[in-house]
Every structure is written in structure tokens, then in C-alpha cells.
Design a protein around this motif. Structure first.
Motif, PDB file in Angstrom:
ATOM      1  N   ALA A 257       0.749  -1.235  -0.020  1.00  0.00           N
ATOM      2  CA  ALA A 257      -0.047   0.000   0.145  1.00  0.00           C
ATOM      3  C   ALA A 257       0.761   1.223  -0.112  1.00  0.00           C
ATOM      4  CB  ALA A 257      -0.934   0.085   1.403  1.00  0.00           C
ATOM      5  N   PHE A 258       1.892   0.977   0.793  1.00  0.00           N
ATOM      6  CA  PHE A 258       2.793   2.525   0.795  1.00  0.00           C
ATOM      7  C   PHE A 258       3.304   3.023  -0.548  1.00  0.00           C
ATOM      8  CE2 PHE A 258       6.655   4.986   1.313  1.00  0.00           C
ATOM      9  CZ  PHE A 258       6.217   5.705   2.320  1.00  0.00           C
ATOM     10  N   PRO A 259       3.930   2.132  -1.339  1.00  0.00           N
ATOM     11  CA  PRO A 259       4.311   2.750  -2.635  1.00  0.00           C
ATOM     12  C   PRO A 259       2.957   3.328  -3.757  1.00  0.00           C
ATOM     13  CG  PRO A 259       4.628   0.355  -2.834  1.00  0.00           C
ATOM     14  CD  PRO A 259       4.313   0.823  -1.399  1.00  0.00           C
ATOM     15  N   LEU A 260       2.055   2.573  -3.510  1.00  0.00           N
ATOM     16  CA  LEU A 260       0.674   2.902  -4.113  1.00  0.00           C
ATOM     17  C   LEU A 260       0.006   4.210  -3.448  1.00  0.00           C
ATOM     18  CD1 LEU A 260      -1.067  -0.602  -4.668  1.00  0.00           C
ATOM     19  CD2 LEU A 260       0.245   0.359  -6.223  1.00  0.00           C
ATOM     20  N   LEU A 261       0.103   4.060  -2.463  1.00  0.00           N
ATOM     21  CA  LEU A 261      -0.402   5.436  -1.841  1.00  0.00           C
ATOM     22  C   LEU A 261       0.498   6.672  -2.332  1.00  0.00           C
ATOM     23  CD1 LEU A 261      -1.877   4.377   1.555  1.00  0.00           C
ATOM     24  CD2 LEU A 261      -3.158   4.927  -0.375  1.00  0.00           C
ATOM     25  N   ALA A 262       1.859   6.537  -2.186  1.00  0.00           N
ATOM     26  CA  ALA A 262       2.866   7.346  -2.491  1.00  0.00           C
ATOM     27  C   ALA A 262       2.732   7.648  -4.081  1.00  0.00           C
ATOM     28  CB  ALA A 262       4.314   6.877  -2.301  1.00  0.00           C
ATOM     29  N   LEU A 263       2.264   6.793  -4.830  1.00  0.00           N
ATOM     30  CA  LEU A 263       2.090   7.497  -6.282  1.00  0.00           C
ATOM     31  C   LEU A 263       1.037   8.323  -6.469  1.00  0.00           C
ATOM     32  CD1 LEU A 263       2.671   4.029  -8.480  1.00  0.00           C
ATOM     33  CD2 LEU A 263       3.914   5.919  -8.257  1.00  0.00           C
ATOM     34  N   TYR A 264      -0.125   8.084  -5.780  1.00  0.00           N
ATOM     35  CA  TYR A 264      -1.404   8.905  -5.617  1.00  0.00           C
ATOM     36  C   TYR A 264      -0.865  10.429  -5.277  1.00  0.00           C
ATOM     37  CZ  TYR A 264      -5.797  10.860  -4.052  1.00  0.00           C
ATOM     38  OH  TYR A 264      -6.854  11.762  -3.895  1.00  0.00           O
ATOM     39  N   VAL A 265      -0.022  10.327  -3.978  1.00  0.00           N
ATOM     40  CA  VAL A 265       0.289  11.696  -3.480  1.00  0.00           C
ATOM     41  C   VAL A 265       1.263  12.240  -4.599  1.00  0.00           C
ATOM     42  CG1 VAL A 265       1.581  12.479  -1.704  1.00  0.00           C
ATOM     43  CG2 VAL A 265       0.114  10.864  -1.200  1.00  0.00           C
ATOM     44  N   LEU A 266       1.991  11.678  -5.176  1.00  0.00           N
ATOM     45  CA  LEU A 266       2.702  12.192  -6.142  1.00  0.00           C
ATOM     46  C   LEU A 266       2.161  12.710  -7.326  1.00  0.00           C
ATOM     47  CD1 LEU A 266       5.594  13.039  -7.389  1.00  0.00           C
ATOM     48  CD2 LEU A 266       5.399  10.458  -8.671  1.00  0.00           C
ATOM     49  N   PHE A 267       0.662  12.233  -7.639  1.00  0.00           N
ATOM     50  CA  PHE A 267       0.115  12.825  -8.704  1.00  0.00           C
ATOM     51  C   PHE A 267      -0.729  14.041  -8.181  1.00  0.00           C
ATOM     52  CE2 PHE A 267      -4.111  13.146 -10.526  1.00  0.00           C
ATOM     53  CZ  PHE A 267      -3.909  13.128 -12.115  1.00  0.00           C
ATOM     54  N   LEU A 268      -0.897  14.029  -6.951  1.00  0.00           N
ATOM     55  CA  LEU A 268      -1.474  15.237  -6.337  1.00  0.00           C
ATOM     56  C   LEU A 268      -0.584  16.359  -6.278  1.00  0.00           C
ATOM     57  CD1 LEU A 268      -3.616  14.138  -3.343  1.00  0.00           C
ATOM     58  CD2 LEU A 268      -4.559  14.681  -5.582  1.00  0.00           C
ATOM     59  N   PHE A 269       0.730  15.887  -5.890  1.00  0.00           N
ATOM     60  CA  PHE A 269       1.901  16.798  -6.272  1.00  0.00           C
ATOM     61  C   PHE A 269       1.897  17.435  -7.476  1.00  0.00           C
ATOM     62  CE2 PHE A 269       6.405  17.906  -6.929  1.00  0.00           C
ATOM     63  CZ  PHE A 269       6.693  18.915  -6.073  1.00  0.00           C
ATOM     64  N   LEU A 270       1.920  16.799  -8.397  1.00  0.00           N
ATOM     65  CA  LEU A 270       1.839  17.443  -9.875  1.00  0.00           C
ATOM     66  C   LEU A 270       0.968  18.100 -10.373  1.00  0.00           C
ATOM     67  CD1 LEU A 270       3.782  14.367 -11.544  1.00  0.00           C
ATOM     68  CD2 LEU A 270       4.783  16.486 -10.641  1.00  0.00           C
ATOM     69  N   THR A 271      -0.496  17.903  -9.810  1.00  0.00           N
ATOM     70  CA  THR A 271      -1.584  18.491 -10.399  1.00  0.00           C
ATOM     71  C   THR A 271      -1.696  20.166 -10.406  1.00  0.00           C
ATOM     72  OG1 THR A 271      -2.742  18.428  -8.172  1.00  0.00           O
ATOM     73  CG2 THR A 271      -3.319  16.906  -9.724  1.00  0.00           C
ATOM     74  N   PRO A 272      -0.892  20.872  -9.526  1.00  0.00           N
ATOM     75  CA  PRO A 272      -0.905  22.289  -9.831  1.00  0.00           C
ATOM     76  C   PRO A 272      -0.328  22.628 -10.972  1.00  0.00           C
ATOM     77  CG  PRO A 272      -0.323  21.762  -7.408  1.00  0.00           C
ATOM     78  CD  PRO A 272      -0.505  20.449  -8.319  1.00  0.00           C
TER      79      PRO A 272
END
Length: 452
Positions: A410-425
Motif C-alpha cells: 500500500a505504501f508505494p501505491l499511496l505514494a504514487l497517488y500523493v505524487l500525482f496530487l503533487f503534480l496537479t498544480p
């Protein structure tokens, strides 16, 4: 004196117990002596008392009914292959009801403020699934949605002649200047048609709004007349209104959505603000990168906990239960595989929704997007509630290996989701506000488009 006092208290306790048991039977719509002592205790606590820690352990097979006066909150069970015609009708009914349900929630979601009502209906579905464990209980509006769809479709069909005749009248008035006798005839015919159509639609809806009610106007008149003669019209209409209102309950669902949004905002405000510190224009110093990294770590933890916490808040009805980390940790500990699968589905279905923020559409085109958002978010939330029920129904934790394998995956999968949120701006017109509109926890629609 002591004996008399003891007898009096015994009588009072007996009366209170009888009233309490009768109330549980009325609200739960289940006989108090038909499901065993444990079922009575759970049903009574879940409706009449604030749920406490004992509510966390629920039996898997416990049927759940709500304050709604209907026997089935959802579409009902599948009749089975031995009843092909009933099964075929069930499938047609479910398909039509699902389409109507999506459209109803989409309309609510497209209106600023009422999007909380849409979120409340989703949370209520999660609450039901979390208590019963049945997926079909997650769609309480399914019992009413097909009827509303029939009413909407036939209303539009019967308004087509009115629309056509109205267009003819407008054209005649423009061409002839309203001086021709035929124009007066058209206006009279339009008035009569409007009156007859309105009366027919009102009578059809008052008789139940079924297909037969719209196709048999004479029967509607006879039914209403018979009800007026028998003096049962008011009671029948009141019972129908109470049943429909018991399913809709707009105030309850609005508050349910409002509490969920406020709780999610309190969880997400600090991690998300730290996350976008480095992605904002002009902030390239190493200190901002450290803040973004710290916000990302916090957001990974929140993303693993918050779905279960929102379900617990909906089940208990208490706002502060969204901060009970013990609930989220017990979900991960007792059902790690179900938690991992439901979380992956939730965030995977959320990612495409951010594409609508790349180029914001006008507000009049917003209704085109909302059905897509409902289809993506609603089933994912139901899976979270199913995993929640599975975890709270288990007395023992899962094996050590399963727990840590699920966490490591779960940790890398959730980290990918957070990375996507980081790039959305960097790709959204909303800029730094894009990650704050988290569709997995808050509004299921891109409400930042209201301002355009």
C-alpha cells in the motif's frame, strides 16, 4: 417500605424495557424476538443510542433496516435463475434504476451547495453496507429512483405536444400580429391542452407515478374519486409522502455530507498545504522541497486512514469519530487484503477525475461531467464500506504476514497517488487549489468550476 420500593422499581423497569423493545421493533422493522438477543442489542443501539465501542464488532449476517419505513433499502435480492422472467425484470429494473440514480445524484452534484446532499447519500449507502455487509444496501435511493425516472420521462413526453403547440402559437402571433381569428383558436387550444396535461400529470403522480398511471388517465380519476368518497384520500397521500420523505431525508443527508467534508478538510488541510509548497511557482528553495516531502509522507498516512474514518463517522453520526484512529488501524489489522483492494480501487478511480481540471469547462456544461464523477466515486466508496464491515466483524487480527505485505504494497501505491496530487498544480488551471479538491474524501465533483 423497601419491599414496596423494590416492587415499584421492578414495575418501572418492566415498562421501560417493554417500551424500549417496542421502539426497537418499530425502528428496525424487525420483530424483537425473531433474531436473537444479539440482534436486538445491535439494532437498538444503532438506532436509539449513540453507538459506543461495542458497536464496532458486528455480526456478519445481521439484517439492517433503518428509520425508513420500507422493508428493503436497496433493489432487493436477485430472484435466481429458476425464475427467469422475474430475474429478467429484476435486471431491467436495476439497470433503469441505476441510470436514474446516477442522473439524480448528478443533478444534485451540479448545483452548488447541494453537492453535499450527493455526498450524504453516498455516505448513507456506506453506512448501510458497513452495518449489514450487503452491497445492495449501499444504494438506498434505488427503491425510489426508478419511480422518479418514470415520472420524469412521462412528464417530458406529455409536455412535447404542449411545446409544439406553443411554438405554433408563437409563430402565428408573430406572422399574423395576433389579429387573425385562428390565432385566438390556437391560444384557446393551448390553454385547454395545458390544463388537461397538467391535471393528468398531477393525478398520475398522486396515484403512484407508475407507467400504468400515466397510460390510464380514467383509472386515475376513478381512484381519486373513490378515495375522496371513502375519505381515505388524505391518509393515503400522507402515507405515500411519509414513505418518500423517509427515503430522501434531505436534512439528514445534507448534514452527513457536511460533517464528512469538514472532517476531511481538517485532516487534509495541513498535509496538502505542505505538499504544494514546492510545486508553487517561484518556490524552488530546498526548504520548500523538504516541506513538500514532509507533507507527502503525512498525506500517505491520511490516505490510508481517512476512508475508514469517514465510514465510522457515518455509522456513529458523531463528528469527532472521524479522529478515532483506532478504527482505521483495526480495519488495516483485521482485513488488510480487503483494505488494500478497496483503497487501490478508490484512488485509481479518482485519478481520471482530475483531468477535468486541466481545462475548466463553463458552468452550463458542468452537468455533462457530473454523471462520470458519480459512476467513478460511488462504487469505490461502497467497496470501502464492505471492507470496513469485514474488518469490524472479525474478532481476531489477520496473520502477521498478510498485515505487513498489505502495508508494504500500500505504501508505494499511496505514494504514487500523493505524487500525482503533487503534480496537479502544474497541469491544472486551478493551480495550488487543485490538490485541495480531493474527490476521494470531499465533494465527488470538481466544484472549483463553479467560479467559471
Amino acid at each position: 417500605m423497601t419491599t414496596r420500593f423494590h416492587v415499584r422499581m421492578t414495575g418501572i423497569n418492566a415498562v421501560l424495557h417493554s417500551v424500549f423493545q417496542t421502539s426497537a421493533e418499530i425502528f428496525s422493522n424487525t420483530p424483537a424476538n425473531s433474531g436473537g438477543e444479539n440482534r436486538d442489542r445491535i439494532a437498538t443501539v444503532s438506532i436509539l443510542e449513540p453507538p459506543g465501542p461495542d458497536l464496532l464488532k458486528l455480526p456478519v449476517t445481521r439484517p439492517v433496516s433503518d428509520q425508513v419505513r420500507t422493508s428493503e433499502p436497496g433493489p432487493g435480492p436477485f430472484p435466481g435463475i429458476r425464475k427467469p422472467f422475474r430475474s429478467l425484470w429484476w435486471l431491467v429494473h436495476i439497470s433503469f434504476g441505476a441510470i436514474c440514480l446516477i442522473l439524480i445524484l448528478a443533478v444534485f452534484a451540479a448545483i452548488p451547495g447541494l453537492n453535499l446532499l450527493t455526498l450524504g447519500y453516498m455516505l448513507d449507502g456506506q453506512r448501510r453496507v458497513a452495518l449489514s455487509g450487503r452491497l445492495r444496501d449501499g444504494f438506498p435511493l434505488m427503491k425510489l429512483a426508478p419511480r422518479l425516472g418514470v415520472v420524469a420521462i412521462f412528464t417530458l413526453l406529455f409536455l412535447i405536444p404542449v411545446r409544439l403547440l406553443s411554438t405554433m402559437c408563437n409563430a402565428a402571433l408573430i406572422v399574423r400580429g395576433g389579429t387573425d381569428v385562428s390565432s385566438d383558436g390556437l391560444l384557446l387550444g393551448l390553454t385547454i391542452l395545458k390544463t388537461v396535461t397538467a391535471m393528468h400529470l398531477i393525478l398520475a403522480i398522486m396515484n403512484g407515478g407508475t407507467v400504468g398511471c400515466f397510460l390510464r388517465p380514467i383509472r386515475n380519476v376513478r381512484r381519486i374519486g373513490k378515495a375522496l368518497v371513502d375519505r381515505t384520500f388524505a391518509s393515503e397521500r400522507q402515507h405515500w409522502i411519509v414513505e418518500v420523505w423517509g427515503i430522501l431525508r434531505p436534512a439528514y443527508h445534507f448534514m452527513l455530507g457536511l460533517k464528512a467534508v469538514l472532517g476531511a478538510f481538517l485532516w487534509l488541510a495541513i498535509p496538502t498545504s505542505l505538499l504544494v509548497a514546492y510545486s508553487a511557482p517561484g518556490r524552488v528553495a530546498p526548504g520548500f522541497a523538504v516541506l513538500s516531502f514532509l507533507g507527502g509522507l503525512l498525506l500517505v498516512l491520511v490516505a490510508g486512514w481517512l476512508p475508514a474514518l469517514q465510514v465510522q463517522q457515518a455509522v456513529s453520526g458523531r463528528f469527532m469519530d472521524i479522529f478515532r484512529l483506532r478504527i482505521a488501524r483495526s480495519m488495516i489489522r483485521n482485513s488488510p487484503v480487503a483494505w488494500l483492494f478497496a483503497s487501490v480501487v478508490l484512488y485509481a478511480m479518482t485519478l481520471p477525475l482530475y483531468l477535468a481540471k486541466i481545462r475548466l469547462l463553463p458552468s452550463d456544461a458542468f452537468l455533462v461531467l457530473t454523471p462520470v464523477f458519480i459512476v467513478a466515486i460511488y462504487p469505490s466508496r461502497i467497496l470501502i464500506a464492505k471492507a470496513f464491515h469485514r474488518s469490524q466483524s472479525r474478532e481476531q487480527s489477520a496473520g502477521f504476514g498478510f498485515r505487513w505485505i498489505a502495508r508494504l504494497l500500500a505504501f508505494p501505491l499511496l505514494a504514487l497517488y500523493v505524487l500525482f496530487l503533487f503534480l496537479t498544480p502544474t497541469i491544472s488551471e486551478l493551480g495550488r487549489a487543485a490538490p485541495l479538491e480531493n474527490h476521494a474524501f470531499m465533494s465527488p465533483v470538481p466544484y472549483g468550476q463553479w467560479g467559471k
